[in-house]
Scaffold this motif. Sequence first.
Motif, mmCIF file in Angstrom:
data_model
loop_
_atom_site.group_PDB
_atom_site.id
_atom_site.type_symbol
_atom_site.label_atom_id
_atom_site.label_comp_id
_atom_site.label_asym_id
_atom_site.label_seq_id
_atom_site.Cartn_x
_atom_site.Cartn_y
_atom_site.Cartn_z
ATOM 1 N N ILE A 120 0.854 -1.184 0.000
ATOM 2 C CA ILE A 120 0.000 0.000 0.000
ATOM 3 C C ILE A 120 0.893 1.237 0.000
ATOM 4 N N PRO A 121 0.746 2.144 -0.958
ATOM 5 C CA PRO A 121 1.591 3.348 -1.001
ATOM 6 C C PRO A 121 1.514 4.134 0.305
ATOM 7 N N GLY A 122 2.677 4.486 0.854
ATOM 8 C CA GLY A 122 2.727 5.249 2.093
ATOM 9 C C GLY A 122 2.618 4.415 3.343
ATOM 10 N N GLY A 123 2.255 3.130 3.199
ATOM 11 C CA GLY A 123 2.160 2.247 4.344
ATOM 12 C C GLY A 123 1.156 2.721 5.373
ATOM 13 N N LEU A 124 1.399 2.376 6.646
ATOM 14 C CA LEU A 124 0.487 2.749 7.713
ATOM 15 C C LEU A 124 0.465 4.258 7.933
ATOM 16 N N LEU A 125 1.608 4.910 7.705
ATOM 17 C CA LEU A 125 1.629 6.368 7.817
ATOM 18 C C LEU A 125 0.642 6.991 6.837
ATOM 19 N N GLY A 126 0.608 6.438 5.628
ATOM 20 C CA GLY A 126 -0.317 6.956 4.625
ATOM 21 C C GLY A 126 -1.759 6.631 4.936
ATOM 22 N N LEU A 127 -2.005 5.473 5.610
ATOM 23 C CA LEU A 127 -3.377 5.068 5.911
ATOM 24 C C LEU A 127 -3.973 5.818 7.100
ATOM 25 N N MET A 128 -3.128 6.152 8.104
ATOM 26 C CA MET A 128 -3.705 6.653 9.355
ATOM 27 C C MET A 128 -3.085 7.944 9.892
ATOM 28 N N CYS A 129 -1.946 8.348 9.370
ATOM 29 C CA CYS A 129 -1.233 9.476 9.986
ATOM 30 C C CYS A 129 -1.107 10.633 8.990
ATOM 31 N N PRO A 130 -0.987 11.895 9.486
ATOM 32 C CA PRO A 130 -1.055 12.282 10.906
ATOM 33 C C PRO A 130 -2.478 12.167 11.430
ATOM 34 N N ASN A 131 -2.605 12.024 12.740
ATOM 35 C CA ASN A 131 -3.919 11.893 13.347
ATOM 36 C C ASN A 131 -3.826 12.355 14.786
ATOM 37 N N ASN A 149 5.930 0.286 9.305
ATOM 38 C CA ASN A 149 5.108 1.108 8.418
ATOM 39 C C ASN A 149 4.501 0.312 7.276
ATOM 40 N N ARG A 150 5.176 -0.742 6.833
ATOM 41 C CA ARG A 150 4.756 -1.456 5.628
ATOM 42 C C ARG A 150 3.380 -2.103 5.808
ATOM 43 N N VAL A 151 2.509 -1.865 4.841
ATOM 44 C CA VAL A 151 1.201 -2.515 4.788
ATOM 45 C C VAL A 151 1.104 -3.234 3.449
ATOM 46 N N THR A 152 0.854 -4.535 3.496
ATOM 47 C CA THR A 152 0.655 -5.277 2.262
ATOM 48 C C THR A 152 -0.821 -5.593 2.082
ATOM 49 N N ALA A 153 -1.230 -5.646 0.828
ATOM 50 C CA ALA A 153 -2.609 -5.998 0.478
ATOM 51 C C ALA A 153 -2.562 -7.233 -0.419
ATOM 52 N N THR A 154 -3.301 -8.261 -0.034
ATOM 53 C CA THR A 154 -3.329 -9.492 -0.809
ATOM 54 C C THR A 154 -4.758 -9.835 -1.176
ATOM 55 N N VAL A 155 -5.016 -9.989 -2.460
ATOM 56 C CA VAL A 155 -6.344 -10.388 -2.931
ATOM 57 C C VAL A 155 -6.508 -11.890 -2.700
ATOM 58 N N GLU A 156 -7.602 -12.267 -2.043
ATOM 59 C CA GLU A 156 -7.886 -13.664 -1.753
ATOM 60 C C GLU A 156 -9.288 -14.027 -2.246
ATOM 61 N N SER A 157 -9.475 -15.294 -2.576
ATOM 62 C CA SER A 157 -10.810 -15.763 -2.937
ATOM 63 C C SER A 157 -11.747 -15.660 -1.738
ATOM 64 N N ALA A 158 -12.998 -15.320 -1.998
ATOM 65 C CA ALA A 158 -14.012 -15.264 -0.946
ATOM 66 C C ALA A 158 -15.230 -16.080 -1.358
ATOM 67 N N GLY A 159 -15.002 -17.115 -2.151
ATOM 68 C CA GLY A 159 -16.091 -17.964 -2.618
ATOM 69 C C GLY A 159 -15.810 -18.447 -4.033
ATOM 70 N N THR A 160 -16.647 -19.311 -4.525
ATOM 71 C CA THR A 160 -16.486 -19.876 -5.864
ATOM 72 C C THR A 160 -17.013 -18.909 -6.922
ATOM 73 N N PRO A 161 -16.256 -18.659 -7.984
ATOM 74 C CA PRO A 161 -16.751 -17.788 -9.065
ATOM 75 C C PRO A 161 -18.034 -18.332 -9.693
ATOM 76 N N THR A 162 -18.744 -17.454 -10.368
ATOM 77 C CA THR A 162 -19.991 -17.823 -11.047
ATOM 78 C C THR A 162 -20.052 -17.101 -12.392
ATOM 79 N N ASP A 163 -21.102 -17.389 -13.140
ATOM 80 C CA ASP A 163 -21.462 -16.633 -14.350
ATOM 81 C C ASP A 163 -20.362 -16.629 -15.410
ATOM 82 N N PHE A 164 -19.739 -17.778 -15.645
ATOM 83 C CA PHE A 164 -18.724 -17.843 -16.693
ATOM 84 C C PHE A 164 -19.370 -17.773 -18.065
#
Length: 315
Positions: A120-131, A149-164
């Motif tokens: 995530i650009p800016g990490g936790l500082l970018g997400l929450m600071c200054p505050n 500071n580093r915050v990673t974002a990972t896309v994960e499955s949240a169920g079976t796909p549909t509508d192919f």
Amino acid sequence: MRPASARLRAGLLATCTALTALATIGPASADAASTTRLSGDWAPFSRCPVDDPAMLAADGRTDIVQCIASHSASGTIKLGNTNVITGASDLQVGVVQHTGGTNSLVAPAGGALIADSADIPGGLLGLMCPNDVPVIGDICRQITNGTLNRVTATVESAGTPTDFNLTAGATSGQPIIAIPIRIHLQNPFLGNSCYIGSAAHPIVLRPQNVTAPTLGIQRFDGNGTPNTAGDMNRLSLVNASQTDTTFAVPGASGCGLAGLLDWAVNLKTGLPSAAGKNSVVLNSASTYLAGLHAPGTVVPDNGKLLSQYWHSAAQ
């Protein structure tokens, strides 16, 4: 005795300090996840769920089974106010084509979609600071190095796909598939349960081709060896960037002790975010579909034979 607010802040900070010892971040990525390496034209289908009961039961007459794999090396995703450059992603499912033109999808045991983590650009500082909120301000003052500071974002499955929709995959401007996902945000202060989206309330991506892909058809033997008279067909749809701008994004949940940091993450990222304000781009997506060339000739063993051939290609 200290006031309740002071005790709460002290407890939160103590928990966050303990979490710094668990700062190793990195769930399975699209390239590092456990897969089966396959030979020849089977290679893209390393996670096809050929041994799932729904796949094995296909007879070749009323139900016909195929494997689908779609890989993109990079992309971008915009969630509310946040833009993230993403790495590789890999989508794999089995498809059961039913009499009458309908289909159902089968996800691999580890989930249909796996993806590389992205920073995530800016990490936790970018997400929450200054505050100037005391609890958040105290956390901001503790962020003294890149690990915290580093915050990673990972896309994960949240169920079976549909509508192919295979026709949509070969053309442009139509949704190809509906993919339910959630996004895992990881940082020592956020804990390990900070997500955007959930199985109950997923983000649903419906990617479509920006331009029509390049089409190719290959025949191959059951073990993956190319053969113009082989028992297997592979359809290739390559070099088509994909996009979706139609999905809504819920707010973050589970961030920090008892979710106390949810509001801070949501405030800075602009979540929840309505449909039309978010986007995803998958660069140079390559999609493949494989199945028996003449499934009607192997009734009632379409699914069993597909599994046998897939395993014969394992290296």
